[in-house]
Each structure stands twice: as structure tokens, then as C-alpha cells.
Design a protein around this motif. Structure first.
Motif, PDB file in Angstrom:
ATOM      1  N   ASN A 112      82.404   2.322  68.678  1.00  0.00           N
ATOM      2  CA  ASN A 112      82.355   1.018  68.002  1.00  0.00           C
ATOM      3  C   ASN A 112      81.294   0.120  68.657  1.00  0.00           C
ATOM      4  O   ASN A 112      80.735   0.459  69.697  1.00  0.00           O
ATOM      5  CB  ASN A 112      83.740   0.365  68.072  1.00  0.00           C
ATOM      6  CG  ASN A 112      83.833  -0.880  67.217  1.00  0.00           C
ATOM      7  OD1 ASN A 112      83.173  -0.991  66.173  1.00  0.00           O
ATOM      8  ND2 ASN A 112      84.636  -1.848  67.641  1.00  0.00           N
ATOM      9  N   LYS A 113      81.057  -1.006  68.049  1.00  0.00           N
ATOM     10  CA  LYS A 113      80.090  -2.006  68.524  1.00  0.00           C
ATOM     11  C   LYS A 113      78.668  -1.449  68.534  1.00  0.00           C
ATOM     12  O   LYS A 113      77.877  -1.759  69.424  1.00  0.00           O
ATOM     13  CB  LYS A 113      80.478  -2.529  69.921  1.00  0.00           C
ATOM     14  CG  LYS A 113      81.923  -3.050  70.014  1.00  0.00           C
ATOM     15  CD  LYS A 113      82.146  -3.917  71.222  1.00  0.00           C
ATOM     16  CE  LYS A 113      83.623  -4.280  71.376  1.00  0.00           C
ATOM     17  NZ  LYS A 113      83.921  -5.134  72.503  1.00  0.00           N
ATOM     18  N   LEU A 116      75.757  -3.883  69.034  1.00  0.00           N
ATOM     19  CA  LEU A 116      75.414  -4.581  70.283  1.00  0.00           C
ATOM     20  C   LEU A 116      74.035  -4.184  70.790  1.00  0.00           C
ATOM     21  O   LEU A 116      73.612  -3.033  70.651  1.00  0.00           O
ATOM     22  CB  LEU A 116      76.433  -4.250  71.386  1.00  0.00           C
ATOM     23  CG  LEU A 116      77.783  -4.947  71.366  1.00  0.00           C
ATOM     24  CD1 LEU A 116      78.575  -4.568  72.620  1.00  0.00           C
ATOM     25  CD2 LEU A 116      77.623  -6.457  71.280  1.00  0.00           C
ATOM     26  N   ALA A 141      82.648  -2.790  63.701  1.00  0.00           N
ATOM     27  CA  ALA A 141      83.664  -3.567  62.977  1.00  0.00           C
ATOM     28  C   ALA A 141      83.061  -4.875  62.489  1.00  0.00           C
ATOM     29  O   ALA A 141      83.529  -5.461  61.518  1.00  0.00           O
ATOM     30  CB  ALA A 141      84.859  -3.838  63.893  1.00  0.00           C
ATOM     31  N   VAL A 142      81.997  -5.331  63.148  1.00  0.00           N
ATOM     32  CA  VAL A 142      81.388  -6.612  62.795  1.00  0.00           C
ATOM     33  C   VAL A 142      80.468  -6.486  61.583  1.00  0.00           C
ATOM     34  O   VAL A 142      80.578  -7.250  60.626  1.00  0.00           O
ATOM     35  CB  VAL A 142      80.627  -7.200  64.009  1.00  0.00           C
ATOM     36  CG1 VAL A 142      79.746  -8.365  63.604  1.00  0.00           C
ATOM     37  CG2 VAL A 142      81.625  -7.654  65.069  1.00  0.00           C
ATOM     38  N   LEU A 167      90.323   1.561  75.616  1.00  0.00           N
ATOM     39  CA  LEU A 167      90.493   0.434  76.525  1.00  0.00           C
ATOM     40  C   LEU A 167      90.736  -0.843  75.734  1.00  0.00           C
ATOM     41  O   LEU A 167      90.338  -0.937  74.563  1.00  0.00           O
ATOM     42  CB  LEU A 167      89.209   0.218  77.349  1.00  0.00           C
ATOM     43  CG  LEU A 167      88.748   1.312  78.291  1.00  0.00           C
ATOM     44  CD1 LEU A 167      87.558   0.806  79.081  1.00  0.00           C
ATOM     45  CD2 LEU A 167      89.867   1.738  79.213  1.00  0.00           C
ATOM     46  N   GLY A 169      89.861  -4.268  74.349  1.00  0.00           N
ATOM     47  CA  GLY A 169      88.582  -4.927  74.063  1.00  0.00           C
ATOM     48  C   GLY A 169      87.534  -4.050  73.400  1.00  0.00           C
ATOM     49  O   GLY A 169      86.443  -4.540  73.087  1.00  0.00           O
ATOM     50  N   VAL A 170      87.844  -2.769  73.146  1.00  0.00           N
ATOM     51  CA  VAL A 170      86.830  -1.922  72.486  1.00  0.00           C
ATOM     52  C   VAL A 170      86.756  -2.193  70.981  1.00  0.00           C
ATOM     53  O   VAL A 170      85.795  -1.807  70.323  1.00  0.00           O
ATOM     54  CB  VAL A 170      87.060  -0.402  72.710  1.00  0.00           C
ATOM     55  CG1 VAL A 170      86.852  -0.024  74.157  1.00  0.00           C
ATOM     56  CG2 VAL A 170      88.420   0.031  72.213  1.00  0.00           C
ATOM     57  N   GLY A 171      87.800  -2.850  70.443  1.00  0.00           N
ATOM     58  CA  GLY A 171      87.755  -3.216  69.028  1.00  0.00           C
ATOM     59  C   GLY A 171      88.637  -2.384  68.112  1.00  0.00           C
ATOM     60  O   GLY A 171      88.335  -2.256  66.924  1.00  0.00           O
ATOM     61  N   SER A 173      91.753  -3.100  66.991  1.00  0.00           N
ATOM     62  CA  SER A 173      92.344  -3.951  65.938  1.00  0.00           C
ATOM     63  C   SER A 173      91.261  -4.462  64.998  1.00  0.00           C
ATOM     64  O   SER A 173      91.480  -4.557  63.781  1.00  0.00           O
ATOM     65  CB  SER A 173      93.086  -5.136  66.558  1.00  0.00           C
ATOM     66  OG  SER A 173      94.055  -4.677  67.465  1.00  0.00           O
ATOM     67  N   SER A 174      90.090  -4.772  65.543  1.00  0.00           N
ATOM     68  CA  SER A 174      88.991  -5.238  64.688  1.00  0.00           C
ATOM     69  C   SER A 174      88.634  -4.170  63.661  1.00  0.00           C
ATOM     70  O   SER A 174      88.345  -4.490  62.494  1.00  0.00           O
ATOM     71  CB  SER A 174      87.752  -5.546  65.521  1.00  0.00           C
ATOM     72  OG  SER A 174      88.047  -6.471  66.520  1.00  0.00           O
ATOM     73  N   GLU A 189      89.342 -12.266  72.377  1.00  0.00           N
ATOM     74  CA  GLU A 189      88.115 -13.061  72.519  1.00  0.00           C
ATOM     75  C   GLU A 189      86.949 -12.137  72.790  1.00  0.00           C
ATOM     76  O   GLU A 189      87.136 -10.989  73.181  1.00  0.00           O
ATOM     77  CB  GLU A 189      88.274 -14.028  73.683  1.00  0.00           C
ATOM     78  CG  GLU A 189      89.205 -15.165  73.338  1.00  0.00           C
ATOM     79  CD  GLU A 189      89.524 -15.991  74.562  1.00  0.00           C
ATOM     80  OE1 GLU A 189      88.751 -15.924  75.530  1.00  0.00           O
ATOM     81  OE2 GLU A 189      90.556 -16.673  74.523  1.00  0.00           O
ATOM     82  N   LEU A 190      85.773 -12.703  72.646  1.00  0.00           N
ATOM     83  CA  LEU A 190      84.564 -11.933  72.894  1.00  0.00           C
ATOM     84  C   LEU A 190      84.643 -11.283  74.269  1.00  0.00           C
ATOM     85  O   LEU A 190      84.972 -11.948  75.244  1.00  0.00           O
ATOM     86  CB  LEU A 190      83.360 -12.876  72.834  1.00  0.00           C
ATOM     87  CG  LEU A 190      82.038 -12.164  72.604  1.00  0.00           C
ATOM     88  CD1 LEU A 190      82.016 -11.551  71.218  1.00  0.00           C
ATOM     89  CD2 LEU A 190      80.900 -13.157  72.761  1.00  0.00           C
ATOM     90  N   TYR A 191      84.385  -9.995  74.312  1.00  0.00           N
ATOM     91  CA  TYR A 191      84.517  -9.279  75.579  1.00  0.00           C
ATOM     92  C   TYR A 191      83.298  -9.531  76.453  1.00  0.00           C
ATOM     93  O   TYR A 191      82.171  -9.382  76.031  1.00  0.00           O
ATOM     94  CB  TYR A 191      84.668  -7.776  75.325  1.00  0.00           C
ATOM     95  CG  TYR A 191      85.186  -7.080  76.534  1.00  0.00           C
ATOM     96  CD1 TYR A 191      86.541  -6.864  76.702  1.00  0.00           C
ATOM     97  CD2 TYR A 191      84.318  -6.696  77.550  1.00  0.00           C
ATOM     98  CE1 TYR A 191      87.028  -6.266  77.840  1.00  0.00           C
ATOM     99  CE2 TYR A 191      84.797  -6.102  78.684  1.00  0.00           C
ATOM    100  CZ  TYR A 191      86.151  -5.880  78.827  1.00  0.00           C
ATOM    101  OH  TYR A 191      86.633  -5.292  79.964  1.00  0.00           O
ATOM    102  N   ASN A 199      95.618  -7.405  77.360  1.00  0.00           N
ATOM    103  CA  ASN A 199      95.860  -6.891  76.023  1.00  0.00           C
ATOM    104  C   ASN A 199      96.035  -7.985  74.982  1.00  0.00           C
ATOM    105  O   ASN A 199      96.810  -8.906  75.187  1.00  0.00           O
ATOM    106  CB  ASN A 199      97.130  -6.039  76.007  1.00  0.00           C
ATOM    107  CG  ASN A 199      96.875  -4.656  76.543  1.00  0.00           C
ATOM    108  OD1 ASN A 199      97.418  -4.277  77.550  1.00  0.00           O
ATOM    109  ND2 ASN A 199      96.027  -3.918  75.874  1.00  0.00           N
ATOM    110  N   GLY A 220      95.620  -1.534  74.223  1.00  0.00           N
ATOM    111  CA  GLY A 220      94.701  -0.719  75.020  1.00  0.00           C
ATOM    112  C   GLY A 220      95.328  -0.313  76.343  1.00  0.00           C
ATOM    113  O   GLY A 220      96.154  -1.032  76.892  1.00  0.00           O
TER     114      GLY A 220
END
Ligand SMILES: Nc1nc2c(ncn2[C@@H]2O[C@H](COP(=O)(O)OP(=O)(O)OP(=O)(O)O)[C@@H](O)[C@H]2O)c(=O)[nH]1
Ligand SMILES: [Mg+2]
Length: 300
Positions: A112-113, A116, A141-142, A167, A169-171, A173-174, A189-191, A199, A220
Motif C-alpha cells: 500500500n501507499k 508516497l 488507498a489514497v 503493522l 499504520g500501513v493502511g 482500514s483505509s 492519523e498521518l503516519y 492501534n 495491527g
């Protein structure tokens, strides 16, 4: 057991579980704190409470204290979600793949991501290691990039039940929100680099996907310790070793592929069918597995 209603546990809240019935109705049912039920369990609900139906599959992991956690029941696919921020620790992905295969689940890697800055290098590194060993999806996801392919995969055959781990914050749920826009799961929040993960998701929940199939979102966790796997079985599940035995078996049946003579894995490394990176990582995880086994046996 007449009048019992079959259902599936779609969320577990410690002393109560949320059950989805075939009719689409839902009901919260009280359970003992250590009932052992997990999300994905099929149950029969009667006047005396819940009876669990024997599990088709069961995915387990060992946490940092050596405890065994049942991650989920009756699963088909394990989606291991990674990102370049936060980066998975050594062994996480490999151990998750091994645990999935041992439990008869199909592991897939979800990177994901992808949007970035600097993600390309991370993605290329992962592709080099895992392409050919497991199905791999590069998504965001974005921006929504790559989600269509992932959704088609998850909806394959109409009835797969998949599970996202990774982990915090990897996204995870997003991604689920992006696939099912009506869900609106809480996201973090933004990681930021250096942050210690807290969590956002606190309980596992099971959702039906618009394109077919079901997906479980989980809180996570940072460790994916292996449970009940003997060192001699590790190679059979290890990502990157799929073609290890193409040219024959090891001379010894209990070969651990370290320095034993007539070893098919050593042969695979020599001929380039197994990369040096895969072999070195295998040896490190084998050491961890043996050390962990000894530690947990002493404690027991
Ligand atoms: N740039 C970028 N950020 C993302 C992407 N997906 C998620 N994020 C961000 O990453 C952060 C964490 O997202 P979550 O979906 O809460 O992560 P999670 O894996 O569910 O975390 P836990 O529930 O704590 O396990 C949020 O700030 C998201 O906006 C993505 O594809 N690209
Ligand atoms: Mg989450």
C-alpha cells in the motif's frame, strides 16, 4: 439442535460477540471472556448460548510474550499489507507467509501507499524478493491505484474470506474503506517516521465486499511469531523456495539445509533457482525458530 440459528461472528468485543445470521440480521451475544471464539467462527445460537462449529482453517501467531493468538477462523486468503512507512521489521512478511501456508491459506502481498514519495524503491525491492512466490498487488488507498485488481482477486469465486494483517499504520482500514466506501472505518492519523504505533483499529471486524467475498480488518500487530512448526518443515513453506526441489530431494529426510551433504536447497542456491537473499533469510528465520522453540519449551 432444533431452533438453533447458524451465524458467523463478525466482531468480538471481549464479553460479547456480534453475530451475522444468514437472513442478514445481527445480534450481540454475551460470551465468557476467554471463550476462545474469534472472528470468522461459524456458530449455532440457541437458548443456551453459542456452540462453535469446528473450524475449516485456523490462523495462529505467537506474540512477543510467547503466547499463542488465534488470528482468525475459516479464512481462505491472508492479505499481508506492507508500506514504505512504516516498514515491516525483519521476518514479518516471511513468517506471515509461512504461517498462512501452514494453515492452508493463500498468502498475498498488498503493497500500500504506492503514492508516497520514494515508494518505488521499496516496491522494486519487494517485487524482486516475492514476485513468483506469492500474488502481489501494488495499491494506494489514497489515489485508488491498483484497487480494481485487488478487489477482483478478493471477489474471485464469489466466496473467499480474506484477512488483512500488517503493522499499525500501513493502511489496512483505509484500504477496506476504499473498497467499500459505505463502511467508513476509523483510520489513524498521518503516519510519521519514528512514531511508535498506537492501534487505531482495536477489534477485528468482518465485512462483505461489493465485488463478492468477505474481508476482515484487524488491529495491527508488530510480531508474527511462528506456532507449532518444526524447523524441518520451514523450507517447504518458505517464500522463494518454491522451486527448491525441482531437481530432486535432499539426501537426508530431516535436512535443515544448512551444511548437510546432498542438499537440494544448497543445489538450488548454487544454480541460481534460489537467491542468496532468500537463502540467508531462511537461515536467520530457522535460527529464530529454533531459539524460540527452546525458549517457549523451557517456559512451559
Ligand atoms: N499516502 C498514503 N497514506 C495512506 C494510504 N493508506 C493509508 N494511509 C494513511 O496511513 C494512516 C494509517 O491508516 P489506517 O488505515 O488507519 O492504518 P491501519 O493499518 O488500519 O492501522 P491500525 O488500525 O492501527 O492497525 C492514515 O493517516 C491514512 O490516511 C495510502 O495509500 N497512501
Ligand atoms: Mg485499522
Amino acid at each position: 439442535m432444533k431452533n438453533n440459528r447458524p451465524g458467523v461472528i463478525v466482531a468480538h468485543h471481549g464479553i460479547a460477540v456480534d453475530i451475522l445470521f444468514e437472513s442478514g440480521e445481527r445480534q450481540m451475544v454475551k460470551v465468557k471472556r476467554r471463550s476462545g471464539h474469534v472472528v470468522g467462527d461459524s456458530v449455532d445460537v440457541g437458548e443456551h448460548g453459542l456452540t462453535r462449529v469446528p473450524r475449516r482453517t485456523e490462523l495462529c501467531r505467537r506474540d512477543s510474550r510467547g503466547g499463542i493468538r488465534i488470528v482468525g477462523a475459516n479464512l481462505d486468503v491472508l492479505g499481508i499489507v506492507v508500506s514504505s512507512l512504516p516498514v515491516p521489521p525483519f521476518g514479518y512478511v516471511d513468517q506471515a507467509i509461512v504461517a498462512a501456508r501452514q494453515a492452508d491459506l493463500t498468502p498475498v502481498l498488498v503493497i500500500n501507499k504506492g503514492d508516497l514519495e520514494g515508494a518505488e524503491r521499496f516496491i522494486a525491492g519487494f517485487k524482486e524478493i516475492y514476485q513468483g512466490a506469492v500474488d502481489l498487488f501494488v495499491v494506494s488507498a489514497v489515489t485508488g491505484a491498483g484497487l480494481h485488481d485487488l478487489e477482483s482477486f478478493l471477489g474471485k469465486g464469489g466466496g473467499l474470506r480474506s484477512f488483512f494483517v500488517g503493522l499499525t499504520g500501513v493502511g489496512k482500514s483505509s484500504l477496506l474503506n476504499a473498497i467499500c466506501p459505505t463502511l467508513d472505518l476509523r483510520i489513524g492519523e498521518l503516519y510519521e517516521a519514528g512514531r511508535r504505533g498506537c492501534n487505531t483499529t482495536t477489534v477485528s471486524t468482518l465485512h462483505s465486499l461489493p465485488g463478492g467475498g468477505e474481508l476482515v480488518d484487524t488491529p495491527g500487530f508488530n510480531e508474527f511469531g511462528l506456532v507449532d512448526i518444526s524447523p524441518r518443515d520451514l523450507a517447504g513453506y518458505f517464500p522463494g523456495f518454491e522451486r527448491a526441489m525441482d531437481h530432486g530431494l535432499c539426501r537426508f529426510r530431516d535436512c535443515l539445509h544448512r551444511t548437510e551433504p546432498g542438499c537440494a536447497v544448497a543445489d538450488g542456491v548454487e544454480s541460481g533457482r534460489i537467491s542468496n537473499e532468500r537463502y540467508t533469510t531462511y537461515l536467520q528465520i530457522l535460527n529464530l525458530l529454533e531459539a524460540g522453540d527452546a525458549r517457549f519449551k523451557t517456559r512451559r
